[in-house]
Design an enzyme around this catalytic site. Structure first.
Site, PDB file in Angstrom:
ATOM      1  N   TYR A  23       0.836  -1.204   0.000  1.00 45.98           N
ATOM      2  CA  TYR A  23       0.000   0.000   0.000  1.00 45.98           C
ATOM      3  C   TYR A  23       0.873   1.258   0.000  1.00 45.98           C
ATOM      4  O   TYR A  23       0.738   2.117  -0.877  1.00 45.98           O
ATOM      5  CB  TYR A  23      -0.908  -0.027   1.236  1.00 45.98           C
ATOM      6  CG  TYR A  23      -1.913   1.098   1.296  1.00 45.98           C
ATOM      7  CD1 TYR A  23      -3.006   1.138   0.428  1.00 45.98           C
ATOM      8  CD2 TYR A  23      -1.789   2.117   2.241  1.00 45.98           C
ATOM      9  CE1 TYR A  23      -3.935   2.170   0.496  1.00 45.98           C
ATOM     10  CE2 TYR A  23      -2.724   3.148   2.317  1.00 45.98           C
ATOM     11  CZ  TYR A  23      -3.798   3.166   1.444  1.00 45.98           C
ATOM     12  OH  TYR A  23      -4.721   4.188   1.518  1.00 45.98           O
ATOM     13  N   VAL A  60     -12.446   3.607  14.231  1.00 49.63           N
ATOM     14  CA  VAL A  60     -13.760   4.235  14.427  1.00 49.63           C
ATOM     15  C   VAL A  60     -14.877   3.220  14.201  1.00 49.63           C
ATOM     16  O   VAL A  60     -15.783   3.064  15.037  1.00 49.63           O
ATOM     17  CB  VAL A  60     -13.941   5.457  13.488  1.00 49.63           C
ATOM     18  CG1 VAL A  60     -15.346   6.014  13.605  1.00 49.63           C
ATOM     19  CG2 VAL A  60     -12.923   6.536  13.808  1.00 49.63           C
ATOM     20  N   ASN A  87     -14.637  -0.047  14.191  1.00 51.75           N
ATOM     21  CA  ASN A  87     -14.515  -1.098  15.212  1.00 51.75           C
ATOM     22  C   ASN A  87     -15.241  -0.714  16.495  1.00 51.75           C
ATOM     23  O   ASN A  87     -16.061  -1.474  17.006  1.00 51.75           O
ATOM     24  CB  ASN A  87     -13.030  -1.254  15.608  1.00 51.75           C
ATOM     25  CG  ASN A  87     -12.408  -2.445  14.956  1.00 51.75           C
ATOM     26  OD1 ASN A  87     -13.024  -3.093  14.120  1.00 51.75           O
ATOM     27  ND2 ASN A  87     -11.176  -2.725  15.318  1.00 51.75           N
ATOM     28  N   ASP A 112       2.319  -0.120  16.058  1.00 48.61           N
ATOM     29  CA  ASP A 112       1.260   0.862  16.270  1.00 48.61           C
ATOM     30  C   ASP A 112       1.883   2.248  16.458  1.00 48.61           C
ATOM     31  O   ASP A 112       2.540   2.505  17.455  1.00 48.61           O
ATOM     32  CB  ASP A 112       0.473   0.474  17.535  1.00 48.61           C
ATOM     33  CG  ASP A 112      -0.933   1.026  17.525  1.00 48.61           C
ATOM     34  OD1 ASP A 112      -1.530   1.096  16.445  1.00 48.61           O
ATOM     35  OD2 ASP A 112      -1.417   1.397  18.608  1.00 48.61           O
ATOM     36  N   ARG A 169      -0.398  10.353  14.897  1.00 51.30           N
ATOM     37  CA  ARG A 169      -0.674  10.612  13.470  1.00 51.30           C
ATOM     38  C   ARG A 169      -1.451  11.904  13.415  1.00 51.30           C
ATOM     39  O   ARG A 169      -2.552  11.990  13.942  1.00 51.30           O
ATOM     40  CB  ARG A 169      -1.580   9.510  12.915  1.00 51.30           C
ATOM     41  CG  ARG A 169      -0.962   8.444  12.081  1.00 51.30           C
ATOM     42  CD  ARG A 169      -0.399   8.948  10.780  1.00 51.30           C
ATOM     43  NE  ARG A 169       0.748   8.151  10.376  1.00 51.30           N
ATOM     44  CZ  ARG A 169       0.665   6.908   9.926  1.00 51.30           C
ATOM     45  NH1 ARG A 169      -0.489   6.331   9.794  1.00 51.30           N
ATOM     46  NH2 ARG A 169       1.742   6.258   9.597  1.00 51.30           N
TER      47      ARG A 169
HETATM   48  N1  LIG Z   1     -10.608   6.388   4.079  1.00 51.77           N
HETATM   49  C1  LIG Z   1      -9.449   6.869   4.462  1.00 51.77           C
HETATM   50  O1  LIG Z   1      -9.263   7.176   5.643  1.00 51.77           O
HETATM   51  C2  LIG Z   1      -8.332   7.059   3.452  1.00 51.77           C
HETATM   52  C3  LIG Z   1      -7.117   7.571   3.924  1.00 51.77           C
HETATM   53  C4  LIG Z   1      -6.075   7.746   3.009  1.00 51.77           C
HETATM   54  C5  LIG Z   1      -6.253   7.463   1.672  1.00 51.77           C
HETATM   55  N2  LIG Z   1      -7.440   6.986   1.240  1.00 51.77           N
HETATM   56  C6  LIG Z   1      -7.546   6.657  -0.192  1.00 51.77           C
HETATM   57  O2  LIG Z   1      -8.799   7.050  -0.699  1.00 51.77           O
HETATM   58  C7  LIG Z   1      -9.252   6.092  -1.667  1.00 51.77           C
HETATM   59  C8  LIG Z   1     -10.636   5.595  -1.288  1.00 51.77           C
HETATM   60  O3  LIG Z   1     -10.565   4.985  -0.005  1.00 51.77           O
HETATM   61  P1  LIG Z   1     -11.862   4.409   0.737  1.00 51.77           P
HETATM   62  O4  LIG Z   1     -11.655   4.599   2.179  1.00 51.77           O
HETATM   63  O5  LIG Z   1     -13.073   4.934   0.091  1.00 51.77           O
HETATM   64  O6  LIG Z   1     -11.671   2.858   0.460  1.00 51.77           O
HETATM   65  P2  LIG Z   1     -12.681   1.784  -0.163  1.00 51.77           P
HETATM   66  O7  LIG Z   1     -12.019   0.471  -0.061  1.00 51.77           O
HETATM   67  O8  LIG Z   1     -14.033   1.935   0.459  1.00 51.77           O
HETATM   68  O9  LIG Z   1     -12.794   2.250  -1.664  1.00 51.77           O
HETATM   69  C9  LIG Z   1     -11.915   1.850  -2.670  1.00 51.77           C
HETATM   70  C10 LIG Z   1     -12.736   1.526  -3.901  1.00 51.77           C
HETATM   71  O10 LIG Z   1     -11.833   1.160  -4.971  1.00 51.77           O
HETATM   72  C11 LIG Z   1     -12.358  -0.016  -5.607  1.00 51.77           C
HETATM   73  N3  LIG Z   1     -11.230  -0.718  -6.224  1.00 51.77           N
HETATM   74  C12 LIG Z   1     -10.210  -1.366  -5.613  1.00 51.77           C
HETATM   75  N4  LIG Z   1      -9.375  -1.882  -6.525  1.00 51.77           N
HETATM   76  C13 LIG Z   1      -9.858  -1.552  -7.762  1.00 51.77           C
HETATM   77  C14 LIG Z   1      -9.462  -1.812  -9.094  1.00 51.77           C
HETATM   78  N5  LIG Z   1      -8.353  -2.511  -9.352  1.00 51.77           N
HETATM   79  N6  LIG Z   1     -10.231  -1.327 -10.095  1.00 51.77           N
HETATM   80  C15 LIG Z   1     -11.359  -0.617  -9.846  1.00 51.77           C
HETATM   81  N7  LIG Z   1     -11.788  -0.342  -8.609  1.00 51.77           N
HETATM   82  C16 LIG Z   1     -11.056  -0.806  -7.564  1.00 51.77           C
HETATM   83  C17 LIG Z   1     -13.025  -0.785  -4.498  1.00 51.77           C
HETATM   84  O11 LIG Z   1     -13.942  -1.755  -4.950  1.00 51.77           O
HETATM   85  C18 LIG Z   1     -13.677   0.341  -3.691  1.00 51.77           C
HETATM   86  O12 LIG Z   1     -14.951   0.647  -4.198  1.00 51.77           O
HETATM   87  C19 LIG Z   1      -8.194   4.998  -1.729  1.00 51.77           C
HETATM   88  O13 LIG Z   1      -7.344   5.225  -2.827  1.00 51.77           O
HETATM   89  C20 LIG Z   1      -7.446   5.161  -0.425  1.00 51.77           C
HETATM   90  O14 LIG Z   1      -6.113   4.727  -0.537  1.00 51.77           O
HETATM   91  C21 LIG Z   1      -8.476   6.758   2.098  1.00 51.77           C
END
Ligand SMILES: NC(=O)c1ccc[n+]([C@@H]2O[C@H](COP(=O)([O-])OP(=O)(O)OC[C@H]3O[C@@H](n4cnc5c(N)ncnc54)[C@H](O)[C@@H]3O)[C@@H](O)[C@H]2O)c1
Length: 318
Positions: A149, A192, A194, A277, A281
């Site tokens: 990641y 959160v 959890n 852990d 952050r």
């Molecule tokens: N939620 C957070 O706190 C957070 C923090 C930092 C970064 N992000 C980034 O934001 C983005 C969205 O995160 P989220 O929390 O909504 O996660 P999520 O897992 O709910 O959403 C990710 C989406 O991408 C889709 N996906 C995964 N692989 C794919 C592929 N190969 N092709 C097409 N679709 C694909 C999944 O099915 C899902 O709908 C991510 O890129 C994540 O790294 C989120």
């Protein structure tokens, strides 16, 4: 009559937690939205309320394969975001970040679209600088179980900046910090969701160590607002820019707040602290304040109330 302000916008990962909120907001702003998702962690339930909107279109597609569509802007969110999910198939996680970025950047180049990358605070790794400004290069293990990641997202940032330098693409890079809200996955191991699920079920809340490690929590509507402001910022501003809530809470404070908001009778169960852990952050968001006029507006208690309502409904339907 053609509306100059109405854009065709692609949201990859649009059926996920953040993506589904982003799609809804863009439609509310009057744009045409193409949601692309392979449903790896996302679901149709997340976007069910959008399916009958004429401006919304859904396409099942994996971003590790090329995509040919006509759009004006691309929000690249596709990638599993929680450790449980991204460690399940780490090779696919790296492919999604790296091949996904290459494919979406290639598309942006072909159709001259502006493109935004959902990067992450994880690019800072196990930081030796607190709190983290965008100028910090990070402290990342390239061969650990989180690397698929962290390094995938770092490589995606590299690709974005190389396309910017080499092909003059209009790029935007957001480093997203911990965000929560309705439509988070109930079982993705994030603190959160959890705590809320444990409290609503009357189970004890699991706290590691003494719960004195701190975290910051950004409510989803604030984050979506930040992403849209970033996309709409001038072409001279690429980021990377931190988007998150700088308010700092100990895990123990969070546990007590969740118990209070859910009016649960749950108690706290203390377990030994895992070795990886992080103790702290927290984002520095001065750049976002300055360049985007953005800062979070939803406080933790309010955000928790909205999120608890969502999980209460979800658990009642189980
Ligand atoms: N939620 C957070 O706190 C957070 C923090 C930092 C970064 N992000 C980034 O934001 C983005 C969205 O995160 P989220 O929390 O909504 O996660 P999520 O897992 O709910 O959403 C990710 C989406 O991408 C889709 N996906 C995964 N692989 C794919 C592929 N190969 N092709 C097409 N679709 C694909 C999944 O099915 C899902 O709908 C991510 O890129 C994540 O790294 C989120």
């Amino acid at each position: 009559m053609i509306d100059e302000n109405r854009k065709r916008i692609l949201v990859t990962g649009g059926a996920g937690f953040l993506g589904s909120h982003l799609c809804a907001r863009l439609i509310a702003h009057g744009h045409d939205v193409l949601c692309v998702d392979n449903f790896y962690t996302g679901s149709k339930a997340n976007i069910a309320h959008l399916l009958d909107k004429p401006r919304f279109e859904l396409m099942r597609h994996d971003v590790t394969f090329p995509l040919y569509v006509e759009v004006d802007e691309i929000y690249n969110l596709a990638c599993p975001a929680s450790p449980v999910h991204y460690q399940h198939d780490p090779v696919q996680t790296t492919k999604t970040s790296v091949h996904g970025a290459i494919n979406m950047l290639g598309l942006a180049k072909r159709v001259k679209a502006k493109i935004l990358q959902a990067s992450t605070s994880e690019v800072y790794g196990d930081p030796q600088v607190h709190p983290q400004p965008e100028s910090y290069w990070g402290h990342v293990n390239p061969i650990g179980i989180r690397s698929c990641y962290d390094e995938g997202k770092r490589c995606a940032e590299t690709l974005f900046f190389d396309y910017f330098r080499q092909h003059q693409l209009r790029i935007k890079v957001a480093r997203i910090f911990n965000t929560y809200g309705p439509r988070m996955h109930p079982n993705d191991g994030r603190v959160v969701s959890n705590f809320i699920v444990q409290a609503l079920r009357g189970d004890s809340l699991t706290v590691y160590g003494e719960g004195q490690q701190t975290r910051s929590f950004c409510y989803v509507s604030d984050l979506v607002d930040g992403l849209i402001r970033l996309m709409n910022s001038g072409d001279d501003f690429t980021g990377p820019v931190n988007l998150g809530n700088p308010g700092e809470f100990t895990i123990l404070e969070l546990a007590h707040k969740v118990i209070e908001v859910t009016r649960s009778t749950s108690v706290i169960n203390y377990l030994p602290l895992p070795s990886d852990d992080p103790t702290q952050r927290q984002p520095i968001i001065e750049l976002a304040r300055q360049k985007l006029g953005w800062e979070p507006t939803v406080n933790l208690e309010q955000g928790l109330r909205y999120t608890v309502d969502y999980f209460r409904n979800l658990l009642e339907r189980e």
